[in-house]
Design an enzyme around this catalytic site. Structure first.
Site, PDB file in Angstrom:
ATOM      1  N   ALA A  68      87.893  57.159  31.436  1.00  0.00           N
ATOM      2  CA  ALA A  68      87.640  58.338  32.269  1.00  0.00           C
ATOM      3  C   ALA A  68      87.618  57.937  33.738  1.00  0.00           C
ATOM      4  O   ALA A  68      87.365  56.779  34.077  1.00  0.00           O
ATOM      5  CB  ALA A  68      86.316  58.986  31.881  1.00  0.00           C
ATOM      6  N   ASP A  69      87.891  58.929  34.587  1.00  0.00           N
ATOM      7  CA  ASP A  69      87.822  58.710  36.024  1.00  0.00           C
ATOM      8  C   ASP A  69      87.452  60.031  36.686  1.00  0.00           C
ATOM      9  O   ASP A  69      87.858  61.097  36.222  1.00  0.00           O
ATOM     10  CB  ASP A  69      89.158  58.207  36.578  1.00  0.00           C
ATOM     11  N   THR A  70      86.682  59.952  37.752  1.00  0.00           N
ATOM     12  CA  THR A  70      86.220  61.142  38.466  1.00  0.00           C
ATOM     13  C   THR A  70      86.532  61.010  39.949  1.00  0.00           C
ATOM     14  O   THR A  70      86.330  59.941  40.531  1.00  0.00           O
ATOM     15  CB  THR A  70      84.697  61.329  38.277  1.00  0.00           C
TER      16      THR A  70
END
Length: 190
Positions: A68-70
């Protein structure tokens, strides 16, 4: 039962998966994150999540890997993690009294295939005084957070309202992630 690995060292993602009663291991991706020019924030987070998941999956091809990445974006500009107080102050001033978007991309690699998706949540900040910004920077909270703030901590006082999934802002759109994991037989332990 399939082995389930979180390809992230984020304490927030770990907490969210634990909150959802998943059993998993953590193996942080070792890639140097690179992004193609001209991508939208949605495309950036999906690409980075996929890079992380594929990196860990290359060493665990019989497992299910979640990457995941934000990012935080305002005026079509992605705000990363501030490196110092001056950069944190500039980010918070830019977000003050305005609405920005938070994007979290998720990639799931497994023996049965690959799934990538992202969620967007809009966040409106209160107008911030110089004292608000200085107080928040003194908390040291801005320095490991995209956009220079964390909604789940002291930074909650900055936020006037959100439109969308709160957990996307924290770092993992939990409801969508759970549904995608269940499709490949990864279930909460309750």
């Amino acid at each position: 039962m399939k082995s389930f690995i979180l390809a992230s060292g984020s304490p927030r993602r770990k907490e969210l998966l634990e909150q959802a009663y998943f059993s998993f291991q953590i193996q942080t991706s070792t890639i140097v994150e690179t992004v193609e020019e001209g991508l939208t924030p949605k495309e950036v987070v999906e690409q980075l999540a996929l890079q992380k998941a594929k990196n860990v999956w290359s060493q665990n091809q019989d497992a299910v890997i979640l990457g995941a990445d934000t990012v935080v974006a305002i005026d079509d500009v992605i705000l990363g993690k501030p490196h110092d107080e001056e950069e944190a102050k500039a980010m918070l001033e830019r977000l003050s009294g305005r609405t920005h978007s938070v994007y979290t991309g998720v990639a799931i690699c497994s023996p049965s295939g690959l799934e990538t998706f992202s969620e967007q949540t809009d966040v409106e900040f209160y107008p911030l005084t110089d004292e608000d910004i200085a107080m928040y920077i003194r908390s040291r909270e801005p320095f490991d957070k995209a956009g220079g703030y964390g909604i789940q901590g002291f930074g909650a006082f900055l936020v006037k309202r959100i439109i969308g999934d709160y957990y996307t802002v924290v770092g993992l759109p939990l409801a969508k992630t759970i549904r995608e994991l269940r499709k490949i037989e990864i279930h909460p332990n309750r």
